[in-house]
Design an enzyme around this catalytic site. Structure first.
Site, PDB file in Angstrom:
ATOM      1  N   ASN A 160       0.819  -1.223   0.000  1.00 41.08           N
ATOM      2  CA  ASN A 160       0.000   0.000   0.000  1.00 41.08           C
ATOM      3  C   ASN A 160       0.852   1.272   0.000  1.00 41.08           C
ATOM      4  O   ASN A 160       0.334   2.356   0.240  1.00 41.08           O
ATOM      5  CB  ASN A 160      -0.983  -0.013   1.176  1.00 41.08           C
ATOM      6  CG  ASN A 160      -0.276  -0.035   2.518  1.00 41.08           C
ATOM      7  OD1 ASN A 160       0.955  -0.053   2.577  1.00 41.08           O
ATOM      8  ND2 ASN A 160      -1.030  -0.032   3.598  1.00 41.08           N
ATOM      9  N   HIS A 191       3.906   7.904   0.966  1.00 41.84           N
ATOM     10  CA  HIS A 191       3.592   6.951   2.029  1.00 41.84           C
ATOM     11  C   HIS A 191       4.579   5.790   1.972  1.00 41.84           C
ATOM     12  O   HIS A 191       4.575   5.021   1.009  1.00 41.84           O
ATOM     13  CB  HIS A 191       2.157   6.425   1.835  1.00 41.84           C
ATOM     14  CG  HIS A 191       1.759   5.357   2.820  1.00 41.84           C
ATOM     15  ND1 HIS A 191       0.970   4.297   2.490  1.00 41.84           N
ATOM     16  CD2 HIS A 191       2.061   5.190   4.129  1.00 41.84           C
ATOM     17  CE1 HIS A 191       0.789   3.527   3.548  1.00 41.84           C
ATOM     18  NE2 HIS A 191       1.436   4.038   4.551  1.00 41.84           N
ATOM     19  N   HIS A 244       3.080   6.448  11.500  1.00 46.93           N
ATOM     20  CA  HIS A 244       1.933   5.793  12.141  1.00 46.93           C
ATOM     21  C   HIS A 244       2.181   4.383  12.678  1.00 46.93           C
ATOM     22  O   HIS A 244       1.234   3.705  13.037  1.00 46.93           O
ATOM     23  CB  HIS A 244       0.667   5.891  11.258  1.00 46.93           C
ATOM     24  CG  HIS A 244       0.843   5.524   9.833  1.00 46.93           C
ATOM     25  ND1 HIS A 244       0.340   6.275   8.797  1.00 46.93           N
ATOM     26  CD2 HIS A 244       1.455   4.490   9.271  1.00 46.93           C
ATOM     27  CE1 HIS A 244       0.647   5.703   7.651  1.00 46.93           C
ATOM     28  NE2 HIS A 244       1.307   4.614   7.910  1.00 46.93           N
ATOM     29  N   HIS A 294      -5.302   6.492  10.696  1.00 46.18           N
ATOM     30  CA  HIS A 294      -4.167   6.608   9.762  1.00 46.18           C
ATOM     31  C   HIS A 294      -4.538   6.370   8.310  1.00 46.18           C
ATOM     32  O   HIS A 294      -3.771   6.684   7.425  1.00 46.18           O
ATOM     33  CB  HIS A 294      -3.031   5.698  10.192  1.00 46.18           C
ATOM     34  CG  HIS A 294      -3.099   4.288   9.665  1.00 46.18           C
ATOM     35  ND1 HIS A 294      -4.206   3.493   9.813  1.00 46.18           N
ATOM     36  CD2 HIS A 294      -2.194   3.544   8.996  1.00 46.18           C
ATOM     37  CE1 HIS A 294      -3.961   2.325   9.260  1.00 46.18           C
ATOM     38  NE2 HIS A 294      -2.767   2.322   8.750  1.00 46.18           N
ATOM     39  N   LEU A 305       3.481   7.094  -3.963  1.00 50.35           N
ATOM     40  CA  LEU A 305       3.715   8.536  -4.074  1.00 50.35           C
ATOM     41  C   LEU A 305       2.564   9.059  -4.920  1.00 50.35           C
ATOM     42  O   LEU A 305       2.262   8.499  -5.975  1.00 50.35           O
ATOM     43  CB  LEU A 305       5.052   8.824  -4.753  1.00 50.35           C
ATOM     44  CG  LEU A 305       5.361  10.318  -4.938  1.00 50.35           C
ATOM     45  CD1 LEU A 305       6.848  10.580  -4.773  1.00 50.35           C
ATOM     46  CD2 LEU A 305       4.883  10.851  -6.280  1.00 50.35           C
ATOM     47  N   LYS A 324       2.772   3.488  -7.668  1.00 51.49           N
ATOM     48  CA  LYS A 324       2.593   2.389  -6.711  1.00 51.49           C
ATOM     49  C   LYS A 324       3.811   1.489  -6.749  1.00 51.49           C
ATOM     50  O   LYS A 324       4.357   1.232  -7.821  1.00 51.49           O
ATOM     51  CB  LYS A 324       1.396   1.512  -7.125  1.00 51.49           C
ATOM     52  CG  LYS A 324       0.045   2.101  -6.881  1.00 51.49           C
ATOM     53  CD  LYS A 324      -0.244   2.385  -5.454  1.00 51.49           C
ATOM     54  CE  LYS A 324      -0.798   1.227  -4.665  1.00 51.49           C
ATOM     55  NZ  LYS A 324      -1.164   1.660  -3.309  1.00 51.49           N
ATOM     56  N   SER A 374      -7.641  11.586  -0.087  1.00 52.84           N
ATOM     57  CA  SER A 374      -6.843  11.662   1.128  1.00 52.84           C
ATOM     58  C   SER A 374      -7.315  12.901   1.870  1.00 52.84           C
ATOM     59  O   SER A 374      -7.914  13.794   1.259  1.00 52.84           O
ATOM     60  CB  SER A 374      -5.367  11.794   0.785  1.00 52.84           C
ATOM     61  OG  SER A 374      -4.912  10.633   0.142  1.00 52.84           O
ATOM     62  N   GLY A 379      -5.599   7.846   1.487  1.00 52.58           N
ATOM     63  CA  GLY A 379      -6.733   7.061   1.006  1.00 52.58           C
ATOM     64  C   GLY A 379      -6.242   5.962   0.082  1.00 52.58           C
ATOM     65  O   GLY A 379      -5.209   5.351   0.317  1.00 52.58           O
ATOM     66  N   MET A 395      -5.820   4.784  -4.310  1.00 55.91           N
ATOM     67  CA  MET A 395      -5.443   5.526  -5.505  1.00 55.91           C
ATOM     68  C   MET A 395      -6.638   6.088  -6.287  1.00 55.91           C
ATOM     69  O   MET A 395      -6.460   6.917  -7.150  1.00 55.91           O
ATOM     70  CB  MET A 395      -4.551   4.683  -6.404  1.00 55.91           C
ATOM     71  CG  MET A 395      -5.048   3.315  -6.703  1.00 55.91           C
ATOM     72  SD  MET A 395      -3.688   2.343  -7.379  1.00 55.91           S
ATOM     73  CE  MET A 395      -4.500   0.768  -7.540  1.00 55.91           C
TER      74      MET A 395
END
Lengths: 139, 476
Positions: free
Chosen positions: B202, B234, B324, B399, B205, B475, B380, B374, B376
């Protein structure tokens, strides 16, 4: 005698792997195949080079997690995928060979990287002459 | 989850009474609908955490809580070292200090859309993503230890980041108290080629457009305007964190008995904070936090270079960086007394309220930015920590969305190609080395992130500030 095989089982965030065999070693081999199959199609991984793995642990279920984590470590540091496994377990000692090849991103299209094998749903047991080894892996 | 087993405290707060060895109650922050959707395992895991020694106040679950490893994902729990409190490798998780950062681009949606494809290609080319990808930086032993001690500051000192970023990262980009000697050679070897890589699963960018503002005043302080383009990253501590998690989980599980701890679930493996093993883990985990902070800083550097290729003269500035999956030594008010606690946040974001001294001066009066990723295809959100959140759950919030469906189910339902096409028709470009990976991360395999952030807002854990939607997603 059963034909050794493997399957995936559901976990909400991650994925469970389960190997079936006539003895713990076969179940461990099958679970390793299930783990590779999370990453890519097994038929895409050529078993061209071989590495050796040794783990020692008295408790059988912890030995199973150690075996998977040793494979995860070898995949990560050698940048390899594996598709053929031979496991021997004597007393508390596991010796194994894993055969595979370097990751080819275009050909293998690896789906996810496996972070670690966990103790969630961890079990190694015999049921009606069949050995089962399973746990959830964190991806 | 069976809601009849819970006591309703308010519309957004539910209590599990302490029974069967629970030292404290369980508290779930969620709407009724979210509680009903939660797995029964969350109930069990929240209750199990409440059985660990030295836990203070309650075992908390955030609105996005789901079945995790020992702790629920979305779990928060604090332990008092003076009362036998523990630290748990499972309570931090395998991806130590996984987190999100959001960057301002100064670009508008219109500017980005004229070069959307070019930008997607530049980002995909510049940022190593997916299994087997390696970074441009290869660390020798000395540099590895310097990175583990220095975090994002180390990256900045090596020309791989900007000084101004540091105050906008938790711990000012450098977690104190890291002890590289407690990190095995295996963990270090697993990391040496992985600095500045996104990872997989998951992790992403994303180039995002700001589509809605809920709180004008805070948005102004955070530098958020409608039609802005932001970039969010993330990812976590990569192989190093995974290996540390693996090794300490086992050490803690095996030695629990020696420490007089009965584990309700082996995955809850823990050790007293004031024990040799507990201290060794804390030193190692802090090194992994620095690794994650350095990693996100380097990826930011690569992102800056990629954006400059397409939009010369544009420099990105950091809004904030949150982690997180952590355990942090913090001071909190408990029954009118200031206590030193070790706060575990597993799949939960720190969400400090306005005025907290650890926040950067420019943001302090608004509260900490809380960055919620969120999927793709969805949205978010940016929230802000509240005064109330400090009392509710040690200044913590949700989170992310959390999966609603397993990877296997998702890949049976969709193919990567049709997920990509569907998203393209909505104006979202996806770049990834794996089509099956895209299928497994399909937006519909996740819970509704909007319901989660609304619950966090309504429960008082954080205040909604702005909504972002994706334009480009890289991803792993």
């Amino acid at each position: 005698m059963i034909t050794p095989h493997w399957q995936h089982f559901e976990h909400q965030a991650d994925i469970g792997i389960r190997g079936f065999g006539n003895n713990p070693a076969e179940a461990f081999e099958q679970a390793a195949l299930a783990m590779s199959a999370i990453i890519t199609e097994l038929s895409l991984i050529k078993a061209s080079s071989e590495i050796k793995i040794v783990c020692e642990e008295a408790e059988q279920d912890l030995l199973f997690v150690d075996w998977l984590n040793a494979l995860i470590y070898e995949m990560a540091t050698r940048h390899m995928l594996f598709s053929r496994f031979e496991v021997v377990i004597e007393n508390r000692r596991l010796t194994a060979s894993a055969r595979g090849e370097p990751i080819d991103v275009k050909r293998h299209q690896p789906v996810v990287e496996i972070k670690g094998a966990t103790y969630t749903e961890l079990a190694v047991y015999e049921s009606q002459g069949e050995w089962i080894a399973q746990c959830v892996v964190d991806v | 989850m069976d809601i009849n087993k819970l006591q309703r405290v308010s519309d957004y707060q539910w209590r599990i009474d302490p029974v069967n060895g629970m030292h404290v109650p369980g508290i779930i922050f969620a709407s009724k609908e979210l509680v009903l959707e939660m797995d029964d395992k969350v109930y069990q895991q929240v209750s199990n955490v409440a059985r660990l020694p030295g836990i203070v106040n309650a075992s908390y679950a955030m609105p996005d809580a789901h079945w995790g490893y020992g702790f629920p994902i979305g779990g928060v729990a604090a332990f008092d070292p003076e009362h036998g409190g523990v630290i748990s490798a499972g309570g931090v998780g395998f991806d130590i200090s996984c987190g999100v950062r959001t960057l301002h681009t100064g670009l508008t949606v219109q500017q980005v859309m004229t070069k959307q494809h070019e930008l997607a290609e530049a980002l995909y080319r510049n940022i190593p993503a997916g299994l087997g990808s390696t970074g441009l930086i290869h660390l020798n032993n000395r540099e590895m230890d310097a990175m583990l001690n220095g975090g994002a500051r180390w990256a900045v000192e090596r020309g791989l980041g900007e000084e101004a970023d540091l105050e906008r990262i938790e711990e000012h980009g450098c977690m104190q108290g890291a002890d590289p000697h407690q990190i095995s050679d295996f963990a270090k070897k697993r990391q040496k080629d992985e600095m500045g890589t996104l990872g997989s699963g998951n992790h992403y960018l994303e180039v995002q457009k700001l589509v809605e503002i809920y709180d004008d005043d805070i948005a102004k302080v955070f530098g958020l305007k409608l039609n802005d383009v932001k970039i969010s990253i993330h990812c976590g501590s990569r192989g190093l964190g995974h290996q540390i998690g693996t090794e300490f989980l086992k050490s803690m599980a095996v030695s629990a008995k020696e420490h007089g701890i009965t584990l309700p679930d082996r995955e809850l493996a823990c050790a007293p904070i004031n024990s040799n093993l507990g201290q060794r883990y804390i030193g190692a985990m802090r090194g992994a936090i620095n690794c994650a902070l350095a990693n996100r800083e380097i990826i930011t550097h690569l992102t800056r270079e990629a954006v400059k290729q397409v939009f010369p003269g544009i420099d990105l500035s950091l809004l904030y960086d949150v982690s997180h999956n952590t355990c942090k030594h913090e001071q909190h008010e408990v029954d009118g007394e200031t206590k030193n606690l070790f706060v575990h946040r597993k799949g939960a974001t720190r969400a400090y309220g306005p005025g907290h001294p650890s926040l950067p001066a420019a943001l302090r009066h608004a509260g900490q930015p809380v960055l919620i990723g969120g999927t793709m295809g969805t949205a978010s959100y940016i929230l802000a920590g509240t005064k109330q959140s400090m009392q509710l759950a040690y200044g913590s919030a949700c989170h992310g969305a959390g999966r609603s469906m397993s990877r296997r189910q998702a890949s049976k339902l969709w193919t990567g190609r049709n997920v990509m096409q569907q998203l393209a028709s909505k104006g979202i470009l996806i770049r990834s080395p794996s089509l099956r990976g895209i299928a497994e991360e399909a937006p519909s395999a996740y819970k509704d992130v909007t319901a989660v952030v609304n619950a966090a807002d309504q429960a008082g854990l954080s205040r909604l500030v702005a909504k972002l939607e994706p334009l480009i997603c890289i991803k792993g």
